[in-house]
Each structure stands twice: as C-alpha cells, then as structure tokens.
Enzyme design. Structure first.
Site, mmCIF file in Angstrom:
data_model
loop_
_atom_site.group_PDB
_atom_site.id
_atom_site.type_symbol
_atom_site.label_atom_id
_atom_site.label_comp_id
_atom_site.label_asym_id
_atom_site.label_seq_id
_atom_site.Cartn_x
_atom_site.Cartn_y
_atom_site.Cartn_z
ATOM 1 N N GLU A 110 104.220 7.148 -1.481
ATOM 2 C CA GLU A 110 103.311 8.244 -1.110
ATOM 3 C C GLU A 110 102.810 8.083 0.331
ATOM 4 O O GLU A 110 102.676 9.052 1.053
ATOM 5 C CB GLU A 110 102.114 8.312 -2.069
ATOM 6 N N ASP A 126 97.954 19.107 -1.499
ATOM 7 C CA ASP A 126 98.227 18.844 -0.080
ATOM 8 C C ASP A 126 98.763 20.154 0.513
ATOM 9 O O ASP A 126 98.752 21.185 -0.177
ATOM 10 C CB ASP A 126 99.235 17.699 0.092
ATOM 11 N N TYR A 132 94.426 13.355 -2.035
ATOM 12 C CA TYR A 132 95.787 13.696 -2.460
ATOM 13 C C TYR A 132 96.531 12.442 -2.944
ATOM 14 O O TYR A 132 97.103 12.413 -4.038
ATOM 15 C CB TYR A 132 96.565 14.358 -1.309
#
Ligand code: SF4
Length: 375
Positions: free
Chosen positions: A40, A141, A123
C-alpha cells in the site's frame, strides 16, 4: 445512494466481477499485514507495473518488519531507489521500529494504533485493516472518489472538505461488511481498470446500470477539474566531477531540513538523498556553480576547472518544472569534501539517489560518449 435490494445487487455484481477479472498481483497472494502495508505504501503515487519488481525485491531483502527495523536507513533507501517520494521509505522503517517498541513486533489491528504510525493516513489504515484483518473500514482515495463521483453524478471539487466527508459516508455505506477486504479491493480495481480517469469503459462495467453519471452522459466529465497550482520554473546547475578512472563525487543526504522550504530548495529537489553538488541559478550557471564549489571548500584548481556543459535535464516534481544544467568537470584527482563519497559515475545508484540525480548522471555520461565519438 443505493439502498435495500438495489444495494445488494450492486455489491453482488461488483464482487462477482472482481473475483473473475481481478489482476494477478503479488500482494494479493497474502494477507500478512506487513506485506499488505509495504504494497500500500509503494502504491501511493506510483503505478502498479512499476511497483511489482520493487515490492518483490524489498520483501526478499526485508521479509518481515524486524528485518526492516534493523536495517540501516541507507540500505532501505537503496532498495527504494527509483520509486521516488523517499519519505515513504523513511516512514516505513520508523513505523516498523515503533511497532517493535510499542506493539511487541505485531502489526496493530486497532485503527487508532495504526493511525499513530508514521506515514499512515486514513486510506492506508483502512486498506491494511480490511485486507489483513477483515476490519470493517471502507477505503477512500482519489481513485475510489472518482468512482463514487461518477456513480452518484457528484459535481464540484471532490477534495473540498465537506464533499470529501460526504464521499466518506458514501464509501462507508457501499462497504460490504461481510468481506470488507475484498470489497475495498474490488472498488479500487474498478477505478484502476475500467472507471479510469480518461475514457471509462462503461460497456464493460459490472455496475453500469446503477451509474448516475453514465445515465446523464457526464461520466467522462467527472470528477470536475480542480484549480491547479501554477507551475513554477526552476533552474539548477550541477557539478559532475570525474577522474581518470571514471569515479565521481556525491554529496551526502542534506542534514538540514527546512520546515518551510522555498520551491527551489535543493534538498527537497534531490529527495534528501545523495546528490551532485547542485545550486539554484538565475544568471550565469558556471559563475554560480564555481561560487558554490568554493563554499564546499573546493579551493584547489577551482579557477582552472574546466566546465563541459552536458545536455540539459528536465524533471517535474509536483508543481515544479525543473531544468538542470549539468557540467562535467574532468580532474586528475577528485577534490575532498567532508562527507562526500566517491562512486563510479556509471553506477551512481550504488548509493540511494533521486530520479533527478540519475538523469544528471546519464546526461554527464552521454557527454563523455559524444566527446569520445568526436575525437
Ligand atoms: S458505468 Fe462507467 S462511469 Fe459509471 S462506474 Fe462504471 S465505468 Fe465508471
């Protein structure tokens, strides 16, 4: 906003599509929070195809957060070198150290704890917690916001704080709480593969019948454009020394960090990494560069140093359009500068460097090759 049966059908269709058509990505083969977290962070501001080899190499070198926490910052940055936005790598390591110090080395599963970690915002926290722990947090996002804006035909600046809060409510309401990790990935996948910024592929979309933007014929116009900050032009000059064995000099990552840097603040432009002696210029670059080298205590031969201009380098960082004029300076012996390292010019990436520094090295090398051809 969809409700009841319509919402159930929407979820069912999106999940069925995701299960059949999702891309085969290495981070989707694990639910280990460390791996999900690394992926991520790497995926922030970076394309999937560019991330895959970095992700695999990074995990090979740092297979768990203990290995990451124990490494030197320099090595972490070297493994990140080329991905850009280096504060992500620094924060990743700081967070790993914090997890060991405060959570016994186990990635925390509570939202409040995850949000305390450096480099993790709403997020990323929602993505990690839902995918690794099946916690019921919906992601939001720019990618998901675009999908939501089209589904709901939402106009205006999505990043305006009130609108963003509404989008958060909307993504929360869509979340399939029975499979939150899979659901979040399905929404992200829709935005990444079909509901793309330009030319959404509505004919292939599994939830097209629910899309207000499509019904109104305005899907491609959404989200509406934000007012952009004007581009700032920046001119730099860089000194690329080279001795007879092809070694050059790189200066260490700047120690001083300005809290409110100007647009042409060199440490920011070189991502606070190893770099060539570089200065911002608005007049004759050679005079300015000589002055800068003098400040770096390069006294010997300074007046007689011969500056060979290389091809200009163009680079963009957020709102900055940067032009660098690299100068190749051939010397018998490299000057001494405190903290500087000698490295082969062909291999400047043995140290962690920014993309800007790579481009400067490439331009300087091209100068030598063309000079050799013309001889
Ligand atoms: S129908 Fe088109 S605009 Fe609407 S969600 Fe699907 S791909 Fe996006």
């Amino acid at each position: 906003m969809l409700k009841g049966r319509e919402l159930a059908v929407f979820r069912k269709q999106l999940l069925a599509w995701f299960r059949q058509f999702q891309r085969n990505l290495p981070w989707r083969r694990t639910r280990d929070p460390y791996c999900v977290w690394v992926s991520e962070i790497m995926l922030q501001q970076t394309r999937v195809a560019a991330v895959i080899p970095y992700y695999e190499r990074f995990l090979e070198r740092f297979p768990n957060l203990h290995a990451l926490a124990a490494a030197s910052e320099e090595e972490v940055l070297r493994m990140w070198s080329g991905l850009g936005y280096y504060s992500r790598a620094r924060n990743l390591q700081k967070a790993a150290q914090k997890i060991i110090a405060e959570h016994g080395g186990e990635f925390p599963s509570r939202l409040e704890d995850v949000l305390e970690l450096p480099g993790i915002g709403n997020y990323t926290a929602a993505a990690i917690l839902s995918i690794a722990f099946e916690e019921k947090h919906a992601v939001l996002d720019g990618n998901v916001a675009r999908v939501l804006a089209r589904l709901g035909a939402i106009r205006g600046d999505l990043y305006a704080s009130r609108r963003w809060q509404e989008l958060q409510k909307s993504t929360d309401a869509y979340l399939d709480t029975t499979v939150p990790g899979e659901w979040n990935q399905a929404m992200m996948e829709l935005g990444a593969t079909l509901c793309t910024p330009k030319s959404p592929q509505c004919l292939l979309c599994p939830v097209a019948q629910f899309c207000e933007g499509r019904k109104l014929g305005i899907a491609e116009l959404l989200p509406e454009k934000r007012k952009k900050r004007g581009t700032v032009e920046i001119h730099l000059a860089a000194a690329v020394f080279s001795d007879q064995s092809g070694q050059t000099l790189l200066l260490p990552p700047p120690q001083e960090r300005s809290t409110e840097p100007l647009a042409d603040y060199v440490p920011t432009l070189v991502s606070n990494l190893w770099h060539f002696p570089t200065i911002s210029v608005n007049g004759d670059p050679v005079t300015k560069l000589r002055g800068h080298l003098r400040k770096l205590q390069i006294q010997s031969q300074n007046g007689s140093l011969h500056f060979i201009p290389a091809e200009k380098v163009r680079h963009a960082v957020t709102y900055r359009a940067i032009t660098v004029e690299p100068f190749r300076i051939s010397v018998k012996k490299l000057p001494r500068i405190t903290g500087a390292e000698k490295v082969p010019l062909r291999e400047v990436t043995v140290l962690p460097v920014s993309n800007l520094t790579r481009k400067v090295a490439r331009a300087a090398l091209a100068t030598t090759s063309s000079a050799a051809r013309n001889r």
